[in-house]
Design a protein around this motif. Structure first.
Motif, PDB file in Angstrom:
ATOM      1  N   HIS A 137       0.812  -1.223   0.000  1.00  0.00           N
ATOM      2  CA  HIS A 137       0.000   0.000   0.000  1.00  0.00           C
ATOM      3  C   HIS A 137       0.845   1.272   0.000  1.00  0.00           C
ATOM      4  N   VAL A 138       2.157   1.122  -0.084  1.00  0.00           N
ATOM      5  CA  VAL A 138       3.042   2.284  -0.236  1.00  0.00           C
ATOM      6  C   VAL A 138       3.126   2.591  -1.733  1.00  0.00           C
ATOM      7  N   GLY A 139       2.713   3.785  -2.126  1.00  0.00           N
ATOM      8  CA  GLY A 139       2.508   4.102  -3.538  1.00  0.00           C
ATOM      9  C   GLY A 139       3.758   4.088  -4.389  1.00  0.00           C
ATOM     10  N   LEU A 140       3.622   3.492  -5.582  1.00  0.00           N
ATOM     11  CA  LEU A 140       4.630   3.558  -6.631  1.00  0.00           C
ATOM     12  C   LEU A 140       3.944   4.018  -7.908  1.00  0.00           C
ATOM     13  N   LYS A 155      -7.269   0.978  -8.618  1.00  0.00           N
ATOM     14  CA  LYS A 155      -6.702   2.267  -8.227  1.00  0.00           C
ATOM     15  C   LYS A 155      -5.219   2.300  -8.568  1.00  0.00           C
ATOM     16  N   LYS A 156      -4.763   3.374  -9.161  1.00  0.00           N
ATOM     17  CA  LYS A 156      -3.353   3.508  -9.527  1.00  0.00           C
ATOM     18  C   LYS A 156      -2.732   4.699  -8.799  1.00  0.00           C
ATOM     19  N   SER A 157      -1.491   4.531  -8.393  1.00  0.00           N
ATOM     20  CA  SER A 157      -0.777   5.627  -7.748  1.00  0.00           C
ATOM     21  C   SER A 157      -0.225   6.564  -8.821  1.00  0.00           C
ATOM     22  N   PRO A 158      -0.541   7.861  -8.759  1.00  0.00           N
ATOM     23  CA  PRO A 158      -0.042   8.794  -9.780  1.00  0.00           C
ATOM     24  C   PRO A 158       1.449   9.071  -9.648  1.00  0.00           C
ATOM     25  N   VAL A 159       1.971   8.944  -8.432  1.00  0.00           N
ATOM     26  CA  VAL A 159       3.389   9.237  -8.178  1.00  0.00           C
ATOM     27  C   VAL A 159       3.912   8.278  -7.120  1.00  0.00           C
ATOM     28  N   ASP A 160       5.219   8.263  -6.948  1.00  0.00           N
ATOM     29  CA  ASP A 160       5.811   7.528  -5.835  1.00  0.00           C
ATOM     30  C   ASP A 160       5.450   8.213  -4.521  1.00  0.00           C
ATOM     31  N   ALA A 161       5.234   7.422  -3.491  1.00  0.00           N
ATOM     32  CA  ALA A 161       4.994   7.970  -2.160  1.00  0.00           C
ATOM     33  C   ALA A 161       6.185   8.801  -1.710  1.00  0.00           C
ATOM     34  N   LEU A 256       3.696   9.909   5.353  1.00  0.00           N
ATOM     35  CA  LEU A 256       2.675   8.960   4.892  1.00  0.00           C
ATOM     36  C   LEU A 256       2.092   9.323   3.529  1.00  0.00           C
ATOM     37  N   ILE A 257       2.341  10.534   3.050  1.00  0.00           N
ATOM     38  CA  ILE A 257       1.750  10.981   1.787  1.00  0.00           C
ATOM     39  C   ILE A 257       2.121  10.022   0.652  1.00  0.00           C
ATOM     40  N   GLY A 258       1.083   9.583  -0.078  1.00  0.00           N
ATOM     41  CA  GLY A 258       1.300   8.659  -1.182  1.00  0.00           C
ATOM     42  C   GLY A 258       1.026   7.214  -0.830  1.00  0.00           C
ATOM     43  N   CYS A 259       0.737   6.934   0.445  1.00  0.00           N
ATOM     44  CA  CYS A 259       0.307   5.598   0.855  1.00  0.00           C
ATOM     45  C   CYS A 259      -1.220   5.578   0.881  1.00  0.00           C
TER      46      CYS A 259
END
Length: 553
Positions: A137-140, A155-161, A256-259
């Motif tokens: 759940h840590v965004g990539l 759901k897709k992460s737009p950027v790396d956390a 935590l931003i991006g998680c």
């Protein structure tokens, strides 16, 4: 909340995610062949049979040694990354710990780092070339953020956390994403997306959760350092179950931003990221690197606290290190294996110079558990249920218990949330006053991390030894001590459980079934005292020679 049902069955969605993972494993070069049969029991030694001596040497080196070798040009980032990709692929076949590998991204990154080193003759940063695994759940950028829900796999992460950006700026290589449980809310790692992750010390046991993919991978030396997260014990449970080091910092120290998680925005009990590593040095390198990047300059949720000189936190004016021992939380009695580990540590501490050992009694643990029950699911578990209904996936046994069936769960009114959050603050105040009044000289608390060693699957119901310190927002470190010995740690047939939680833990403790499981303990400092905590543990470790048994051997 409006829930839009998925058009694809949850089973098919899960198969699609698994297919992505399987392709990522197959693309590792050289290819890791399938094992002749499904291996069970203790599988710690298996990876060595499939790796070259060079790959073994690299992957079994501590994070701090790898960083030194990479910085000196003794190893290339490509060679190190390839070795860990290979070992991670093997770990997946043994324990089902990988959400997906990232060979293309990781090797491109490693090649770039090697080119940088060749041009500048120096490392790109303090983590130059170090492979780091991350919880799912840590965004990539461009990767899904399911957080354990089938309905979230699109759901897709737009950027790396933010924390990933910091590690990359320091020279790290992100190469693996690890498994997590349904909705992240269990001290085991089982979801309808990836299935059950097992413990490499004994596959009949859980590696813990919710960062259990991390712990299973690291126990097999498939990662030297990884990112976990913790809202009730989700770093410390996996570290304890697999014989690793895991640090839960206080909130506000790591970004935590991006998680992603379904409870983001709910501030009743806050989660935090933190490191898990086979070595204490890995934990220290992680914390120092992230905090020295000054994350508060770009993230207003971060507290502007630099990485502080640890030597200033203990031994002022020749003061001894004072360790308070909490033998039990008075709700669930630790199993004999845990009590033995605690006894062995305390007996050795009592005879070394510079350490004072005192007793620390549990404080209002039943009240703490009541507050936690209300604040983990202030909506009565409705949001969690709706995320399941959106895809049609069923509850897993432990998430059903945690967010639906635990006595005391209820949907609170707005005023109810205020009331129970107020009780949280009064409890924090009262606990600190107890510490300051009863034991003002106490530096740290030594206590169990869980009532038993790594439990049999689907039995990790009691979070009290870890979640207490989420309620308090204290700094907490889990560390390995020894292993289960079926003879020395035999069950007491005359013991009479004190309550339902105690009975559950007693009934599910079996030192024969849990043979080979590491036995770990927990060290706790006050809020925002991560540096003091690590310094105190280093002193304890050096003075008494922890761990007493190599828990990863």
């Amino acid at each position: 909340m409006t829930v839009i049902p998925q058009q694809t069955s949850w089973q098919e969605t899960a198969r699609q995610v698994q297919a992505v993972r399987d392709r990522s494993i197959e693309s590792v070069d050289p290819y890791v062949a399938a094992f002749p049969e499904k291996l069970k029991g203790r599988v710690i030694d298996v990876p060595r049979k499939y790796l070259t001596s060079a790959e073994q040497a690299i992957t079994e080196s501590p994070a701090e040694a790898l960083v030194a070798s990479l910085a000196a040009g003794k190893l290339t980032a490509v060679a190190v990354t390839n070795a860990f990709l290979r070992r991670a692929a093997i770990a997946q076949k043994l324990t089902n710990c990988i959400y997906e590998l990232l060979p293309k991204r990781a090797l491109a990154r490693a090649k770039h780092l090697d080119e940088y080193f060749a041009t500048h003759r120096k490392p790109s940063g303090p983590l130059h070339g170090l492979p780091i695994s991350i919880k799912g759940h840590v965004g990539l950028e461009g990767r899904d953020l399911s957080a354990g829900f089938v309905s979230w796999t699109s759901k897709k992460s737009p950027v790396d956390a933010n924390i990933v950006k910091i590690l990359l700026n320091a020279g790290a290589v992100v190469y693996a994403r690890t498994t997590e449980p349904q909705g992240l809310m269990a001290l085991e790692t089982c979801s309808n997306i990836t299935g059950t992750t097992t413990n490499p010390h004994n596959t009949a046991l859980t590696p813990g959760g919710s960062s259990g993919g991390e712990s299973a991978l690291q126990a097999l030396y498939g990662s030297p350092l990884g990112i976990g997260s913790d809202i009730g014990g989700s770093i410390r449970s996996p570290a304890a179950n697999c014989g690793l080091y895991g640090l839960k910092p206080s909130t506000g120290r790591l970004p935590l931003i991006g998680c992603d998680a379904y409870v983001l925005g709910c501030e009743t009990i806050l989660g935090t990221l933190g490191p898990i590593s086979p070595t204490l040095g890995g934990v220290e390198i992680f914390m120092k690197t992230v905090i020295e990047s000054q994350p508060w300059l770009t993230d207003s949720m971060m507290l502007p606290i630099p990485w502080r000189d640890q030597e200033t936190h203990i031994h002022r004016n020749d003061k001894t290190l004072t360790v308070g021992v909490m033998w039990t939380d008075d709700v669930v009695t630790p199993a004999p294996a845990v009590t033995r580990a605690l006894t062995e540590v305390v007996e050795r501490l009592k005879i070394v110079e510079g350490v004072e050992v005192i007793e620390w009694k549990a404080f209002q643990q039943k009240e703490a558990l009541e507050i936690l029950t209300k604040l983990y699911a202030p909506d009565g578990g409705k949001a969690f249920a709706e995320h399941l209904q959106s895809s049609g996936e069923p509850y897993q046994p432990l998430t059903a218990w945690t967010l639906r069936d635990t006595p005391g769960i209820e949907e609170l009114s707005q005023h109810g949330v205020w009331e129970w959050t107020g009780k949280r603050e009064f409890f924090r105040y009262a606990y600190l006053q107890q510490w300051n009044t009863i034991a003002p000289e106490m530096d740290v608390i030594l206590c169990p991390a869980f009532p038993t060693p790594a439990p049999i699957h689907d039995t990790s119901r009691y979070w009290g030894y870890t979640s207490l310190f989420n309620l308090l927002d204290y700094s907490a470190l889990v560390f390995p001590v020894t292993k289960v010995d079926p003879e020395r740690d035999a069950k007491d047939p005359t013991y009479t459980p004190k309550n339902d939680f105690d009975a559950w833990a007693y009934e599910n403790y079996d030192p024969v079934a849990q043979e080979h499981a590491p036995v770990s303990l927990q060290l706790v400092a006050k809020r925002l005292e991560e540096e003091k905590l690590l310094q105190a543990f280093k002193e304890i470790k050096e003075k008494i020679g922890l761990p007493f048994v190599d828990c990863l051997a």
